[in-house]
Design an enzyme around this catalytic site. Structure first.
Site, PDB file in Angstrom:
ATOM      1  N   ASP A   1       0.599  -1.111  -0.034  1.00 56.54           N
ATOM      2  CA  ASP A   1      -0.068  -0.147  -0.087  1.00 56.54           C
ATOM      3  C   ASP A   1       0.935   1.202   0.023  1.00 56.54           C
ATOM      4  O   ASP A   1       1.152   1.789   1.077  1.00 56.54           O
ATOM      5  CB  ASP A   1      -0.921  -0.011   1.202  1.00 56.54           C
ATOM      6  CG  ASP A   1      -1.870   1.297   1.320  1.00 56.54           C
ATOM      7  OD1 ASP A   1      -2.142   1.568   0.116  1.00 56.54           O
ATOM      8  OD2 ASP A   1      -2.423   1.417   2.346  1.00 56.54           O
TER       9      ASP A   1
ATOM     10  N   LYS B   1       0.224   3.849  -2.281  1.00 56.56           N
ATOM     11  CA  LYS B   1      -0.559   5.051  -2.773  1.00 56.56           C
ATOM     12  C   LYS B   1       0.123   5.620  -3.650  1.00 56.56           C
ATOM     13  O   LYS B   1       0.101   6.798  -3.630  1.00 56.56           O
ATOM     14  CB  LYS B   1      -1.148   5.635  -1.406  1.00 56.56           C
ATOM     15  CG  LYS B   1      -2.335   4.816  -0.565  1.00 56.56           C
ATOM     16  CD  LYS B   1      -2.875   5.564   0.308  1.00 56.56           C
ATOM     17  CE  LYS B   1      -3.937   5.094   1.049  1.00 56.56           C
ATOM     18  NZ  LYS B   1      -3.236   4.111   2.179  1.00 56.56           N
TER      19      LYS B   1
ATOM     20  N   ARG C   1      -5.202   0.281  14.008  1.00 57.04           N
ATOM     21  CA  ARG C   1      -4.988   0.341  15.559  1.00 57.04           C
ATOM     22  C   ARG C   1      -6.111  -0.126  16.530  1.00 57.04           C
ATOM     23  O   ARG C   1      -5.625  -0.440  17.609  1.00 57.04           O
ATOM     24  CB  ARG C   1      -5.446   2.001  15.639  1.00 57.04           C
ATOM     25  CG  ARG C   1      -3.728   2.331  15.445  1.00 57.04           C
ATOM     26  CD  ARG C   1      -4.052   4.058  15.122  1.00 57.04           C
ATOM     27  NE  ARG C   1      -4.458   4.454  13.899  1.00 57.04           N
ATOM     28  CZ  ARG C   1      -4.738   5.656  13.076  1.00 57.04           C
ATOM     29  NH1 ARG C   1      -4.209   6.615  13.797  1.00 57.04           N
ATOM     30  NH2 ARG C   1      -5.184   5.772  12.038  1.00 57.04           N
TER      31      ARG C   1
HETATM   32  O1  C5P Z   1      -7.271   1.166  11.297  1.00 54.58           O
HETATM   33  P1  C5P Z   1      -6.179   2.352  11.227  1.00 54.58           P
HETATM   34  O2  C5P Z   1      -6.770   3.400  11.225  1.00 54.58           O
HETATM   35  O3  C5P Z   1      -5.040   2.141  12.024  1.00 54.58           O
HETATM   36  O4  C5P Z   1      -5.721   1.845   9.741  1.00 54.58           O
HETATM   37  C1  C5P Z   1      -4.675   2.570   9.373  1.00 54.58           C
HETATM   38  C2  C5P Z   1      -4.180   2.079   7.953  1.00 54.58           C
HETATM   39  O5  C5P Z   1      -5.241   2.311   7.113  1.00 54.58           O
HETATM   40  C3  C5P Z   1      -2.827   2.766   7.456  1.00 54.58           C
HETATM   41  O6  C5P Z   1      -2.002   1.837   7.051  1.00 54.58           O
HETATM   42  C4  C5P Z   1      -3.454   3.466   6.294  1.00 54.58           C
HETATM   43  O7  C5P Z   1      -2.329   3.585   5.224  1.00 54.58           O
HETATM   44  C5  C5P Z   1      -4.719   2.643   5.954  1.00 54.58           C
HETATM   45  N1  C5P Z   1      -5.694   3.745   5.072  1.00 54.58           N
HETATM   46  C6  C5P Z   1      -5.965   3.456   3.904  1.00 54.58           C
HETATM   47  N2  C5P Z   1      -6.710   4.167   3.105  1.00 54.58           N
HETATM   48  C7  C5P Z   1      -7.521   5.203   3.796  1.00 54.58           C
HETATM   49  C8  C5P Z   1      -7.202   5.242   5.195  1.00 54.58           C
HETATM   50  C9  C5P Z   1      -6.194   4.496   5.880  1.00 54.58           C
HETATM   51  O8  C5P Z   1      -5.243   2.637   3.291  1.00 54.58           O
HETATM   52  N3  C5P Z   1      -8.181   6.052   3.193  1.00 54.58           N
END
Ligand code: C5P
Length: 242
Positions: free
Chosen positions: A62, A64, A214
């Site tokens: 990931d 992005k 988390r």
């Molecule tokens: O559950 P938590 O908030 O800790 O998850 C954080 C994870 O979710 C991070 O690894 C972040 O990169 C990912 N994330 C994502 N896309 C989003 C928001 C968070 O992949 N839109």
């Protein structure tokens, strides 16, 4: 796919030692481990094989990607050499997505990031998004999901609040991956996530995979927390689209 297979755990930790610790701890509870910017920047591509050697779970890279098409094409070609990676993320941009889908190796699915779950209406407005779209991010997510579909992406990343609309419009044509998960029972209170839902609701609404970091990582007992998430996924699957 069973409930466990749908749980993605992000290895949001600073080094390989901690990543290995969580992979060993959660291997029986988790379907996919996610390697994000923190771990990849500190450890480099070898971390993917290191994790792959410890688990049969999938690996989601990931990073992005968001840059000009030629640059991301090259990054995708490099990432395609990582045999254990099954998902990769690219920000939603029509020219960019069309340029990269042809570059990716067959074993990797490209997921387009639609609207980050950390962005609320106020943040979207300040980014210059039109008021009617900012007020209701579903429309923006649907528009970007269309772009992803047209470009030939395997799936998208969106919040659980938009999953039903995306599933209704695209059915099984787009895999939905949903972060921003906050169980009712979790200790995680206010943080950077804005458009949040519970594991149950995300899956009931149509998410195919959920990313839960988390609420598991900071729990007193991460294994128990992950098992509780899997139970909610099971329930969400039973009640899907009711
Ligand atoms: O559950 P938590 O908030 O800790 O998850 C954080 C994870 O979710 C991070 O690894 C972040 O990169 C990912 N994330 C994502 N896309 C989003 C928001 C968070 O992949 N839109």
């Amino acid at each position: 796919m069973n409930a466990k297979g749908r749980l993605i755990f992000p290895l949001d930790v600073p080094d390989a030692e901690q990543a290995r610790k969580y992979v060993r701890l959660l291997n029986n509870q988790v379907g996919v481990f996610k390697v994000g910017l923190e771990l990849f920047v500190s450890e480099g591509p070898s971390i993917v094989d290191a994790i792959g050697n410890l688990t049969d779970a999938g690996i989601f890279l990931d990073l992005k990607f968001h840059d000009i098409p030629a640059t991301v094409q090259r990054a995708i070609r490099s990432a395609s050499c990582l045999q254990k990676v099954s998902f990769i993320t690219v920000h939603c941009d029509p020219v960019l997505l069309e340029a990269v889908v042809t570059e990716v190796a067959e074993h990797i699915k490209i997921l387009a990031v639609t609207v980050l779950t950390s962005l609320d209406s106020k943040a979207l407005l300040s980014l210059g998004i039109r008021e009617e779209l900012a007020a209701e991010p579903i429309q923006l997510v649907l528009q970007r999901a269309s772009i992803a579909r047209q470009a030939g992406c395997a799936g998208i990343v969106c919040s659980g609040r938009e999953a039903t609309a995306v599933k209704k419009k695209f059915g099984e044509d787009l895999v939905i991956v949903t972060p921003g998960i906050r169980p009712d029972w979790g200790d995680v209170k206010r943080d950077d996530q804005a458009r949040v839902v519970t594991p149950y609701l995300a899956v009931k609404n149509g998410a195919d995979y959920i990313v839960v970091g988390r609420p598991i990582r900071t729990a007193d007992d991460p294994v128990k927390a992950a098992a509780r998430v899997v139970e909610e996924i099971e329930k969400g699957l039973q009640d899907r689209f009711i």
